[in-house]
Design an enzyme around this catalytic site. Structure first.
Site, PDB file in Angstrom:
ATOM      1  N   ILE A  54     -29.358  17.514 -20.621  1.00 40.91           N
ATOM      2  CA  ILE A  54     -28.844  16.071 -21.138  1.00 40.91           C
ATOM      3  C   ILE A  54     -29.895  15.396 -21.762  1.00 40.91           C
ATOM      4  CG2 ILE A  54     -28.070  13.785 -20.214  1.00 40.91           C
ATOM      5  CD1 ILE A  54     -25.931  16.059 -19.909  1.00 40.91           C
ATOM      6  N   LYS A 222     -48.905  15.346  -9.840  1.00 37.79           N
ATOM      7  CA  LYS A 222     -49.624  16.645  -9.471  1.00 37.79           C
ATOM      8  C   LYS A 222     -48.637  17.777  -9.923  1.00 37.79           C
ATOM      9  CE  LYS A 222     -53.409  17.220  -7.623  1.00 37.79           C
ATOM     10  NZ  LYS A 222     -54.448  16.810  -8.470  1.00 37.79           N
ATOM     11  N   CYS A 413      -3.845  25.719 -18.455  1.00 50.42           N
ATOM     12  CA  CYS A 413      -3.908  27.141 -18.431  1.00 50.42           C
ATOM     13  C   CYS A 413      -3.348  27.782 -17.031  1.00 50.42           C
ATOM     14  CB  CYS A 413      -5.389  27.476 -18.498  1.00 50.42           C
ATOM     15  SG  CYS A 413      -5.573  29.263 -19.209  1.00 50.42           S
ATOM     16  N   GLU A 437      -0.530  38.174 -11.760  1.00 54.00           N
ATOM     17  CA  GLU A 437      -1.966  38.236 -11.502  1.00 54.00           C
ATOM     18  C   GLU A 437      -2.078  37.845 -10.118  1.00 54.00           C
ATOM     19  OE1 GLU A 437      -4.120  34.687 -13.126  1.00 54.00           O
ATOM     20  OE2 GLU A 437      -5.984  35.478 -12.416  1.00 54.00           O
ATOM     21  N   HIS A 537      -6.938  25.454 -23.484  1.00 55.55           N
ATOM     22  CA  HIS A 537      -7.609  24.383 -22.596  1.00 55.55           C
ATOM     23  C   HIS A 537      -8.199  23.436 -23.671  1.00 55.55           C
ATOM     24  CE1 HIS A 537      -8.793  26.852 -19.083  1.00 55.55           C
ATOM     25  NE2 HIS A 537      -8.441  27.764 -19.926  1.00 55.55           N
ATOM     26  N   GLU A 539      -9.430  20.555 -22.858  1.00 55.50           N
ATOM     27  CA  GLU A 539     -10.534  19.675 -22.647  1.00 55.50           C
ATOM     28  C   GLU A 539     -11.845  20.268 -23.184  1.00 55.50           C
ATOM     29  OE1 GLU A 539      -8.985  21.954 -20.668  1.00 55.50           O
ATOM     30  OE2 GLU A 539     -10.074  23.376 -19.388  1.00 55.50           O
TER      31      GLU A 539
HETATM   32  N1  GLN Z   1      -5.786  33.466 -14.645  1.00 53.79           N
HETATM   33  C1  GLN Z   1      -5.033  32.888 -15.710  1.00 53.79           C
HETATM   34  C2  GLN Z   1      -4.998  34.161 -16.750  1.00 53.79           C
HETATM   35  O1  GLN Z   1      -5.880  34.916 -16.898  1.00 53.79           O
HETATM   36  C3  GLN Z   1      -5.298  31.526 -16.120  1.00 53.79           C
HETATM   37  C4  GLN Z   1      -6.512  31.596 -16.670  1.00 53.79           C
HETATM   38  C5  GLN Z   1      -7.295  30.205 -16.990  1.00 53.79           C
HETATM   39  O2  GLN Z   1      -6.762  29.314 -16.273  1.00 53.79           O
HETATM   40  N2  GLN Z   1      -8.323  30.165 -17.438  1.00 53.79           N
HETATM   41  O3  GLN Z   1      -4.130  34.159 -17.550  1.00 53.79           O
END
Ligand code: GLN
Length: 565
Positions: A54, A222, A413, A437, A537, A539
């Site tokens: 930072i 120190k 995601c 998954e 994503h 973000e």
């Molecule tokens: N596990 C999920 C996938 O591989 C989502 C991945 C994630 O949220 N980045 O598709």
């Protein structure tokens, strides 16, 4: 080297469509990257976790405010080639770059503080360096020489730093870890050589160190003295020392550090604790760090004067908030660092709307069937990304609650995938619907492996990664949020919506408003105040001065419906 290049005065902003536009100052032309490029190396002393990244990013922000093109390199002295295979619980979030690089979360801080897009080349790891050198050795490129840490590894480190710095005025290089770590030694040796090879005023060494309090309330120098001694024993003399302490350093402490560490008194800076990391640049500016650094690098004449500096950052991060909202983050890692980009993106949206966004952790494993307990206290629900089955039933439960109770919901995601699973189970009536998954045996794999993922052996760097274009359907919430018919966002996933279920899902009201070819990228529920999920994503592209559209939409929806739940 005596000729100074004209330094860039432009501030380039990246648009959400991937375009770049220049604002404020005229664009620099005739730039010769071989002239006058400046390097700022930042090392850490005494212990890790001092906020060295930072501090480095904040210094970069100040130089950017003065009109320079600033970039950064993060050196991670671990043997992993990249952060992609690391557990976020131990290591914090895996940050994803536009080129698909899976990197240390510090790069996220650099992108946010500097408002730049970096590439994998800006994250140097021991794994990458050795991989490359050994590959060259096997190819016979070293022509019979003995391949050694010095010069071959150190040369490769220097090459990487110079290449990453090539297109900018100033490059900040943060050496991860603490001075004295065995893993860091080749990097410090490379830095020593760098100093030998470049002009004195093209390089600055900053050392960020801990100044603890003794029991009787005295600031102790120190540990700093020892860590500088360690640096000097390997031939590195810091130009600037930044003392991390809960409070500003006393005059006496500064004097002592200057004397024992052999730096001028005005090269010792305080970096006290602040409530908000975005205020660190403001505090360092008040300390005069930027002026000192510019002076050392011979850039004072080139820098914009104080009242010409870009003040957008200061204005944005010091905005007063008028309102506050509470959102729930439903995830399996309680560790803040594991979702740092999501926290920051919520904060950016809040800054844009003058709203303080408070988030509450709801551990997904605690959300038992049908018990909505903690959820009824919040104004919005965000289900972030993740891997593995732990806590997924709780996430699905939280999504059901949001959908049925008109609570604004943002799914990212895995959160997007779980929204599809929830819809398939509770609206389509496919009780055992799941992601392949998380349950390989499911009779209804509504989320399934991407076709190209089926026969992979390697786990590192093999997901669908980085920026891909999503086409957006006109007239949808997605089109409204992005103000466009396409968006470019970053991805990191192996699984996706199984097209065998698409007709059923759509016929029952789920709208996929963003697609990439036959891949479903954005989902929404038109009847709901805000039910929005993205396979990507968003973000990772959110910036303090440029909030991400889905996050803005989420915060707006929470503000509009807040208090009703
Ligand atoms: N596990 C999920 C996938 O591989 C989502 C991945 C994630 O949220 N980045 O598709």
């Amino acid at each position: 080297m005596s000729v100074r290049k004209p330094l860039a005065r432009s501030v380039v902003r990246n648009g959400f469509d991937g375009s770049q536009h220049t604002v404020g100052m005229p664009t620099n032309t005739g730039y010769d990257p071989s002239l006058g490029r400046k390097f700022i190396f930042v090392t850490g002393g005494v212990m890790s976790g001092l906020g060295k990244g930072i501090t480095a990013a904040s210094t970069g922000r100040l130089l950017a405010n003065a009109g320079f093109d600033v970039t950064a390199v993060k050196i991670d002295p671990y043997l992993n080639v990249d952060a992609g295979t690391m557990n976020p619980f131990q290591h914090g979030e895996v940050y994803v770059l536009k080129d698909g690089g899976e990197v240390d979360l510090d790069l996220g801080n650099y992108e946010r503080f500097l408002d730049i897009d970096m590439t994998s080349d800006h994250n140097v790891t021991t794994g990458k360096v050795y991989d490359h050198v050994i590959e060259k050795e096997r190819a016979g490129d070293y022509l019979g020489k003995t391949v050694q840490i010095i010069p071959h590894i150190t040369d490769d480190i220097k090459r990487r730093v110079r290449e990453a710095a090539a297109d900018s005025d100033v490059c900040i290089i943060e050496v991860g870890g603490t001075v004295g770590d065995i893993e860091g030694m080749p990097y410090l040796e490379a830095l020593r050589q760098f100093a030998h090879e470049e002009d004195d005023d093209d390089i600055l060494f900053a050392h960020v160190t801990l100044v603890p309090y003794s029991k009787n309330g005295e600031q102790k120098t120190k540990p700093t003295q020892h860590s500088v001694k360690e640096l000097r024993s390997i031939g590195l003399q810091p130009d600037v020392l930044v003392g991390r302490c809960p409070d500003p350093l006393d005059a006496h402490t500064r004097e002592k550090i200057a004397l024992f560490c052999d730096v001028p008194q005005d090269a010792v800076f305080s970096n006290p604790d602040v409530d908000d990391i975005y205020h660190v640049p403001l505090m360092l500016e008040e300390e005069g760090l930027d002026s000192y650094v510019l002076g050392h690098l011979g850039l004072t004449d080139e820098a914009l004067t104080q009242n010409e500096r870009d003040t957008e950052w200061r204005e944005r991060v010091t905005r007063a908030t008028e309102d506050s909202i509470r959102v729930a983050l439903v995830g399996k890692y309680g560790l803040e660092d594991a979702y740092i980009s999501i926290h920051e993106a919520l904060k950016h949206a809040g800054l844009e709307r003058n709203v303080a966004v408070h988030h509450e952790w709801i551990h997904s494993e605690t959300l038992a069937d049908g018990e909505d307990g903690e959820l009824s206290d919040v104004d919005g629900i965000l289900v972030p990304g993740g891997f593995g089955s732990r806590g997924t039933e709780g996430k699905i439960e939280a999504i059901r609650y949001a959908r049925e109770n008109d609570v604004p919901f943002l799914g990212l995601c895995l959160g997007f995938q779980m929204a599809v699973v929830e819809f398939a189970r509770n609206v389509l009536g496919l009780d055992d619907a799941h992601s392949a998954e998380l349950n390989e045996e499911t009779g209804h794999p509504v989320i399934d492996l991407l076709p190209e993922q089926k026969d992979l052996d390697d786990m590192g760097g093999t997901m669908r990664l980085g920026t891909h274009i999503t086409e957006i359907t006109e007239g949808t919430l997605a089109a409204d949020l992005y103000g466009d018919t396409a968006c470019k966002e970053r991805h990191r996933h192996r699984y996706e919506v199984n097209l065998d279920y698409l007709d059923d899902l759509e016929a029952n009201g789920l709208v996929f408003s963003g697609t990439s070819g036959r891949r479903m990228e954005i989902l929404e529920l038109p009847e709901h105040p805000f039910f929005f999920g993205t396979q990507f994503h968003p973000e990772f592209r959110s910036r303090p001065t440029r909030a991400s559209p889905p996050f803005l939409g989420f915060v707006d929806a929470v503000c509009a419906t807040g208090g009703e739940h």
